[in-house]
Design a protein around this motif. Structure first.
Motif, PDB file in Angstrom:
ATOM      1  N   VAL A 171      -4.904   5.047  13.400  1.00 38.91           N
ATOM      2  CA  VAL A 171      -5.008   3.940  12.931  1.00 38.91           C
ATOM      3  C   VAL A 171      -4.368   2.800  13.927  1.00 38.91           C
ATOM      4  O   VAL A 171      -3.382   2.915  14.344  1.00 38.91           O
ATOM      5  N   ASP A 172      -5.331   1.805  13.901  1.00 33.72           N
ATOM      6  CA  ASP A 172      -4.697   0.424  14.564  1.00 33.72           C
ATOM      7  C   ASP A 172      -3.963  -0.459  13.731  1.00 33.72           C
ATOM      8  O   ASP A 172      -4.619  -1.035  12.841  1.00 33.72           O
ATOM      9  N   SER A 173      -2.876  -0.525  13.535  1.00 33.32           N
ATOM     10  CA  SER A 173      -1.938  -1.177  12.569  1.00 33.32           C
ATOM     11  C   SER A 173      -2.029  -2.503  12.479  1.00 33.32           C
ATOM     12  O   SER A 173      -1.751  -3.306  11.694  1.00 33.32           O
ATOM     13  N   THR A 174      -2.512  -3.214  13.706  1.00 32.84           N
ATOM     14  CA  THR A 174      -3.038  -4.477  13.616  1.00 32.84           C
ATOM     15  C   THR A 174      -4.370  -4.873  13.000  1.00 32.84           C
ATOM     16  O   THR A 174      -4.511  -6.284  12.892  1.00 32.84           O
ATOM     17  N   ARG A 175      -4.908  -4.004  12.718  1.00 32.82           N
ATOM     18  CA  ARG A 175      -6.459  -4.295  12.036  1.00 32.82           C
ATOM     19  C   ARG A 175      -6.662  -3.613  10.825  1.00 32.82           C
ATOM     20  O   ARG A 175      -7.141  -2.660  10.296  1.00 32.82           O
ATOM     21  N   LEU A 176      -5.966  -4.470   9.792  1.00 37.00           N
ATOM     22  CA  LEU A 176      -6.040  -3.800   8.157  1.00 37.00           C
ATOM     23  C   LEU A 176      -6.593  -4.686   7.426  1.00 37.00           C
ATOM     24  O   LEU A 176      -6.340  -5.737   7.229  1.00 37.00           O
ATOM     25  N   GLY A 177      -6.950  -4.030   6.191  1.00 35.54           N
ATOM     26  CA  GLY A 177      -7.645  -4.808   5.171  1.00 35.54           C
ATOM     27  C   GLY A 177      -7.306  -4.388   3.752  1.00 35.54           C
ATOM     28  O   GLY A 177      -6.807  -3.255   3.637  1.00 35.54           O
ATOM     29  N   VAL A 178      -7.510  -5.213   2.862  1.00 33.45           N
ATOM     30  CA  VAL A 178      -7.435  -4.546   1.368  1.00 33.45           C
ATOM     31  C   VAL A 178      -8.626  -4.745   0.577  1.00 33.45           C
ATOM     32  O   VAL A 178      -9.490  -5.614   0.628  1.00 33.45           O
ATOM     33  N   MET A 179      -8.998  -3.724  -0.754  1.00 33.98           N
ATOM     34  CA  MET A 179      -9.854  -3.896  -1.570  1.00 33.98           C
ATOM     35  C   MET A 179      -9.219  -3.541  -2.971  1.00 33.98           C
ATOM     36  O   MET A 179      -8.212  -2.901  -2.971  1.00 33.98           O
ATOM     37  N   GLY A 180     -10.048  -4.018  -3.943  1.00 33.61           N
ATOM     38  CA  GLY A 180      -9.756  -3.450  -5.171  1.00 33.61           C
ATOM     39  C   GLY A 180     -10.569  -3.837  -6.297  1.00 33.61           C
ATOM     40  O   GLY A 180     -11.248  -4.793  -5.923  1.00 33.61           O
ATOM     41  N   HIS A 181     -10.731  -3.243  -7.266  1.00 30.82           N
ATOM     42  CA  HIS A 181     -11.227  -3.237  -8.683  1.00 30.82           C
ATOM     43  C   HIS A 181     -10.586  -3.909  -9.658  1.00 30.82           C
ATOM     44  O   HIS A 181      -9.544  -3.534  -9.891  1.00 30.82           O
ATOM     45  N   SER A 182     -11.080  -4.848 -10.438  1.00 25.63           N
ATOM     46  CA  SER A 182     -10.560  -5.493 -11.479  1.00 25.63           C
ATOM     47  C   SER A 182      -9.208  -5.933 -11.294  1.00 25.63           C
ATOM     48  O   SER A 182      -8.937  -6.803 -10.346  1.00 25.63           O
ATOM     49  N   MET A 183      -8.027  -5.393 -12.043  1.00 27.17           N
ATOM     50  CA  MET A 183      -6.587  -6.002 -11.538  1.00 27.17           C
ATOM     51  C   MET A 183      -6.370  -5.346 -10.182  1.00 27.17           C
ATOM     52  O   MET A 183      -5.436  -6.071  -9.477  1.00 27.17           O
ATOM     53  N   GLY A 184      -7.169  -4.450  -9.732  1.00 23.14           N
ATOM     54  CA  GLY A 184      -6.774  -4.154  -8.145  1.00 23.14           C
ATOM     55  C   GLY A 184      -7.424  -4.978  -7.351  1.00 23.14           C
ATOM     56  O   GLY A 184      -7.125  -5.373  -6.299  1.00 23.14           O
ATOM     57  N   GLY A 185      -8.583  -5.688  -7.804  1.00 28.88           N
ATOM     58  CA  GLY A 185      -9.213  -6.738  -7.211  1.00 28.88           C
ATOM     59  C   GLY A 185      -8.010  -8.149  -7.018  1.00 28.88           C
ATOM     60  O   GLY A 185      -8.030  -8.781  -5.949  1.00 28.88           O
ATOM     61  N   GLY A 186      -7.608  -8.489  -8.233  1.00 26.23           N
ATOM     62  CA  GLY A 186      -6.523  -9.419  -8.319  1.00 26.23           C
ATOM     63  C   GLY A 186      -5.309  -9.010  -7.353  1.00 26.23           C
ATOM     64  O   GLY A 186      -4.773  -9.869  -6.719  1.00 26.23           O
ATOM     65  N   GLY A 187      -5.101  -7.673  -7.249  1.00 27.97           N
ATOM     66  CA  GLY A 187      -4.127  -7.145  -6.415  1.00 27.97           C
ATOM     67  C   GLY A 187      -4.408  -7.517  -5.240  1.00 27.97           C
ATOM     68  O   GLY A 187      -3.380  -7.734  -4.021  1.00 27.97           O
ATOM     69  N   SER A 188      -5.586  -7.494  -4.647  1.00 28.78           N
ATOM     70  CA  SER A 188      -5.887  -7.543  -2.859  1.00 28.78           C
ATOM     71  C   SER A 188      -5.636  -9.072  -2.875  1.00 28.78           C
ATOM     72  O   SER A 188      -5.344  -9.220  -1.752  1.00 28.78           O
ATOM     73  N   LEU A 189      -5.904  -9.945  -3.787  1.00 29.58           N
ATOM     74  CA  LEU A 189      -5.705 -11.257  -3.598  1.00 29.58           C
ATOM     75  C   LEU A 189      -4.281 -11.459  -3.424  1.00 29.58           C
ATOM     76  O   LEU A 189      -3.682 -12.339  -2.475  1.00 29.58           O
ATOM     77  N   GLU A 190      -3.398 -10.880  -4.264  1.00 29.83           N
ATOM     78  CA  GLU A 190      -2.002 -10.927  -3.970  1.00 29.83           C
ATOM     79  C   GLU A 190      -1.525 -10.327  -2.818  1.00 29.83           C
ATOM     80  O   GLU A 190      -0.677 -11.065  -2.217  1.00 29.83           O
ATOM     81  N   ALA A 191      -1.958  -9.277  -2.237  1.00 26.62           N
ATOM     82  CA  ALA A 191      -1.629  -8.738  -1.245  1.00 26.62           C
ATOM     83  C   ALA A 191      -1.858  -9.742   0.179  1.00 26.62           C
ATOM     84  O   ALA A 191      -1.135  -9.927   1.007  1.00 26.62           O
ATOM     85  N   ALA A 192      -3.170 -10.181   0.188  1.00 19.27           N
ATOM     86  CA  ALA A 192      -3.612 -11.130   1.147  1.00 19.27           C
ATOM     87  C   ALA A 192      -2.540 -12.244   1.384  1.00 19.27           C
ATOM     88  O   ALA A 192      -2.208 -12.903   2.119  1.00 19.27           O
ATOM     89  N   LYS A 193      -2.383 -12.833  -0.139  1.00 17.40           N
ATOM     90  CA  LYS A 193      -1.475 -13.978  -0.087  1.00 17.40           C
ATOM     91  C   LYS A 193       0.121 -13.415   0.502  1.00 17.40           C
ATOM     92  O   LYS A 193       0.710 -14.529   1.140  1.00 17.40           O
ATOM     93  N   SER A 194       0.353 -12.373   0.362  1.00 16.96           N
ATOM     94  CA  SER A 194       1.801 -11.830   0.612  1.00 16.96           C
ATOM     95  C   SER A 194       1.571 -11.740   2.221  1.00 16.96           C
ATOM     96  O   SER A 194       2.776 -11.827   2.927  1.00 16.96           O
ATOM     97  N   ARG A 195       0.633 -10.994   2.879  1.00 23.04           N
ATOM     98  CA  ARG A 195       0.537 -10.762   4.223  1.00 23.04           C
ATOM     99  C   ARG A 195      -0.524 -11.250   4.834  1.00 23.04           C
ATOM    100  O   ARG A 195      -1.558 -10.736   4.886  1.00 23.04           O
TER     101      ARG A 195
END
Length: 313
Positions: A171-195
């Motif tokens: 894994v290249d630790s500089t190239r990361l992303g997030v996905m999620g469904h429903s509350m997990g999708g809301g969680g992916s927005l939270e993660a992007a906001k935090s990081r």
């Protein structure tokens, strides 16, 4: 791998005795120079040159068929991660390209929705990994966790993946992303906001009480469903997209004839645009820009697509 031409040896043909050697030598030298120049040009314009321009480019040139296929060019292996071996999230399954010939890969963590487990989003694991990513589908600490908690768990999963997992060397630790469904999708927005260092976010039929996300600086593709009665696009996906900064690389894909739970089973449209988004922004692979810009038109599977083109990141 670029093939080198096989060497051949030609027999010398008889010729005039006087001066032929020098003229022949000059002709041979000129031909050798021309061949060397052609080889150099081939090297500059071949796959190696593209790799030099973009060291993160992985896999062959994409086609519509290749990104819609149920499996991409990479063979995939998987490994289970017990909840007892981690902290901050509930364990999960890591899917990864089996070969190490291409070096490291970008990675994506994926969260299920409210009351869901990783099995509900498991189809994304091998599908995305076979296109050249390490994919971590996770279980959450409890099935009732809210989006802010799921966002923190996605980040904890990425941290585990890059520092402690058995595949961390892939894994290249500089190239990361997030996905999620429903509350997990809301969680992916939270993660992007935090990081803000995350390279891509893809909320799938997302749900969140927070409707405004101007702080997000991560390229974000929001996927809604026209028939979603649990997180209606009018009160979730659409305002989420509208609140993202207009200067951000962002897109809104609304699925046609779809429900809130459409992301829980294999879906070609979701996969096609998710692969293109992740390739474009995690791998900076502009070969995939063609599938995102110009904006896709409405179709049997697409109710609406909005976004800003061309992309800048």
């Amino acid at each position: 791998m670029q093939q080198h031409p096989r060497s051949t040896t030609a027999s010398a043909a008889p010729g005039p005795a006087r001066g032929a050697g020098r003229r022949g030598t000059r002709r041979f030298a000129g031909a050798a120079a021309a061949i060397a120049a052609a080889v150099a040009l081939s090297t500059l314009t071949g796959p190696g040159a593209r790799a030099a321009d973009n060291p993160y480019e992985r896999g062959p040139a994409p086609t519509t068929a290749s990104i819609e296929a149920s499996r991409g060019p990479y063979s995939v292996s998987e490994t289970s991660v017990s909840s007892l071996a981690v902290s901050g999230f509930g364990g999960g399954t890591i899917y990864y390209p089996t070969s190490t010939a291409d070096g490291t890969f970008g990675a994506v963590a994926v969260s299920p929705g409210y009351t869901g487990t990783q099995s509900s989003i498991a189809w994304l694991g091998p599908r995305l990994a076979s296109q050249g990513f390490v994919v971590f589908t996770i279980d959450t600490l409890t099935t009732l966790d809210q989006p802010d908690s799921r966002g923190r768990q996605l980040l904890a999963a990425l941290d585990y993946l890059t520092t402690r997992s058995s595949v961390r060397g892939r894994v290249d630790s500089t190239r990361l992303g997030v996905m999620g469904h429903s509350m997990g999708g809301g969680g992916s927005l939270e993660a992007a906001k935090s990081r803000p260092s995350l390279q891509a976010a893809i909320p799938l039929t997302p749900w969140n009480l927070d409707k405004s996300w101007p702080e997000v600086t991560t390229p974000t593709l929001i996927v809604g469903a026209d028939g979603d009665s649990i997180a209606p696009v009018s009160s979730h996906a659409e305002p989420f997209y509208g609140s993202l900064r207009s200067s951000l690389d962002r897109a809104y894909l609304e699925l046609n004839g779809a429900s809130h739970f459409t992301p829980n089973s294999s879906n070609t449209t979701i996969a096609k645009y998710s692969v293109s988004w992740l390739k474009r922004f995690i791998d900076n692979d502009t070969r995939y820009e063609q599938f995102l810009c110009p904006l896709p038109s409405p179709s049997l599977t697409i109710e609406e697509y909005r976004g800003n083109c061309p992309h800048t990141s």
